[in-house]
Enzyme design. Structure first.
Site: not given
Ligand code: GLA
Length: 389
Positions: A119, A121-122, A124-125, A167
Site C-alpha cells: 500500500g 508503494s515499496s 516503486a521505492a 507512485d
Molecule cells: C498502485 C499503482 C498506482 C496507482 C495506485 C492506485 O499504487 O502502482 O499507479 O494506480 O495503485 O491509485
C-alpha cells in the site's frame, strides 16, 4: 536502520554510500493515473534504505533484509523474461537504464524497508533507490522525469503491472510540508505548501497485517475495465477513436459519460464513475489544501475511499473494516486505503493531539474484528518528507 551493519558483516568492510527513497501516500487521486487523471500525494519519512559500494565487474549483488533470496545478475546480461521474485524490479530498471546509457559498473548492497509491505508503494521505492545507486556508480545524471519514466516502464513492461506514474512521481517530486498536485497526462506539477493557518497533521499508517502482491490481484483488470468504458463511450458518441490501447477516460468529456453511461455494462460504468468523481475531488482537494482547509481535504479523502470501495470495487475485508473504523474515530481528518487496495494498509491524516487515543481505539476495534491478526497489525505515525532527489 541495519543495512550498513549487515553490509559490514557480509563484506567485512564499510559500504561506500547510503541512499534512501521514501514511501508515498495518495489521499486523493486513487486509480486516476491509469486513465491520465490528476493526483495529490505526499512522500513520508519512512521508506527504503540502500547501503552499497560499486562493483567493478558489472555484477549486481543485493541482499534484502526483508526477502530471503539474494539478487544477483550482470548489468549487461539481464534475462528477457521476469523471474517472479522481488529482484524483477531491479532487473527491469537496469534494462531500462541500459537502453539509454552504457552501463559498466554493478553494485553490491543491502536493501532495507522500514515498514511492512503493502500500500505504500515499496516496489516503486525499491526500483527508484536502486536506480539512483546504479546511476551514481555509472556517473549517469538522469532528470527526475526520466527516473520516473524508466521505473514506470520497468514495472509495466518487465514486471507486468499496468500501473501509472502516481507512485514514482510522489516518491521523486514530493517536498516536506508540501502537497504534490500532478497532472499525469502532461506531467505538470505543483508543490502546494502547507498554509500557515493549516492545523497540524501527521500521516497515520494502519497496517492491516495482510500482505499480498499487486501482480496477482485484480489491479490490471480494473484498469482494463475503465479503458473499455472509454473505448465504448467514444464509439457511442460517434467520437473518433484509434487503437484500444490508446483509449483513456481523460479523452472522453464527462458530459459524454453522463449521456451514455446507461448503455455501459454496469461494472464499466462504475469504474468510470469513480474516475470522473475522483478527478473532481482531486481538484477540490488541491484547492482546499491551498486554503489550509485540512478538514475539507480530509473529508474528500474519505469520500475517495468510499468511491474506491463502491465503484472501483477494491478493498479486502480487513482494509474495509479499517476504513470504516477510521471514519468514526475522533481526531482523524480523513483517509482511505492506501494504494491499489488489494493489500497492505490504510492511511489517514490525523490531528497529532489525538495520536495516542487514535492508536489505541483503532487497534482495539480492528483486533476485535480480526483477533488472528494480533502481532501482525501495526500503527505508524509519519511526517511528510522530501522525495528521493
Ligand atoms: C498502485 C499503482 C498506482 C496507482 C495506485 C492506485 O499504487 O502502482 O499507479 O494506480 O495503485 O491509485
Amino acid at each position: 536502520m541495519h543495512c550498513q551493519e549487515k553490509f559490514l558483516e557480509i563484506y567485512k568492510r564499510e559500504s561506500e554510500a547510503l541512499t534512501f527513497c521514501p514511501y508515498r501516500v495518495c489521499p486523493i487521486g486513487a486509480h486516476s493515473d491509469g486513465n491520465f487523471g490528476k493526483i495529490t500525494g505526499l512522500a513520508i519519512d519512512k521508506g527504503i534504505h540502500l547501503a552499497y559500494s560499486p562493483k567493478l565487474n558489472g555484477v549486481v549483488e543485493l541482499c534484502s533484509l526483508q526477502f530471503e533470496k539474494r539478487a544477483q545478475f550482470h548489468v549487461r546480461d539481464i534475462p528477457r523474461n521476469k523471474c517472479n521474485d522481488w529482484a524483477d524490479y531491479l532487473r527491469g530498471v537496469t534494462l531500462k537504464l541500459s537502453e539509454k546509457y552504457p552501463l559498466t559498473y554493478g553494485i553490491s548492497g543491502v536493501i532495507e524497508g522500514s515498514l511492512p509491505i503493502g500500500g505504500l508503494s515499496s516496489s516503486a521505492a525499491v526500483a527508484l533507490v536502486f536506480l539512483k545507486a546504479l546511476c551514481h556508480v555509472n556517473l549517469i545524471h538522469p532528470e527526475p522525469l526520466e527516473m520516473i519514466q524508466m521505473s514506470v516502464a520497468a514495472e509495466n513492461e518487465y514486471v507486468g503491472v499496468n500501473s501509472g506514474k502516481l507512485d514514482q512521481s510522489c516518491e521523486v517530486y514530493s517536498k516536506k510540508n508540501h502537497l504534490l498536485y500532478l497532472d499525469t497526462l502532461t506531467d505538470e506539477y505543483e508543490l502546494i505548501p502547507t498554509h500557515p493557518n493549516m492545523k497540524p497533521y501527521k500521516v497515520a499508517i494502519f497496517f492491516s497485517g495482510v500482505e499480498r502482491t499487486l501482480a496477482g490481484s485484480k489491479f490490471n483488470m480494473r484498469v482494463d475495465e475503465s479503458r473499455a468504458a472509454a473505448y465504448a463511450l467514444q464509439a457511442y458518441a460517434g467520437m473518433e477513436y484509434g487503437k484500444f490501447k490508446e483509449a483513456y477516460l481523460r479523452n472522453v468529456p464527462r458530459e459524454i459519460f453522463e449521456q451514455y453511461k446507461e448503455r455501459l455494462p454496469q461494472n464499466w460504468a462504475k469504474r468510470a464513475e469513480h474516475w470522473y468523481t475522483e478527478f473532481d475531488r482531486v481538484q477540490r482537494g488541491a484547492e482546499a489544501w491551498r486554503r489550509g482547509n485540512l478538514e475539507e481535504y480530509g473529508r474528500l479523502s474519505t469520500e475517495s475511499g468510499w468511491s474506491s470501495i463502491v465503484n472501483w470495487e477494491t478493498g479486502s475485508p480487513e482494509l474495509k473494516t479499517l476504513y470504516e473504523i477510521m471514519t468514526h474515530t475522533e481526531g482523524v481528518y480523513g483517509g482511505r486505503f492506501s494504494g491499489a487496495g488489494f493489500k497492505g494498509c490504510c492511511m489517514a491524516l490525523i490531528d497529532p493531539a489525538y495520536e495516542g487515543e487514535i492508536t489505541r481505539m483503532v487497534t482495539e476495534e480492528y483486533l476485535k474484528a480480526f483477533p488472528a491478526l494480533k502481532g501482525k497489525f501495526s500503527v505508524h505515525m509519519c511526517e511528510s518528507a522530501d522525495g528521493i532527489l
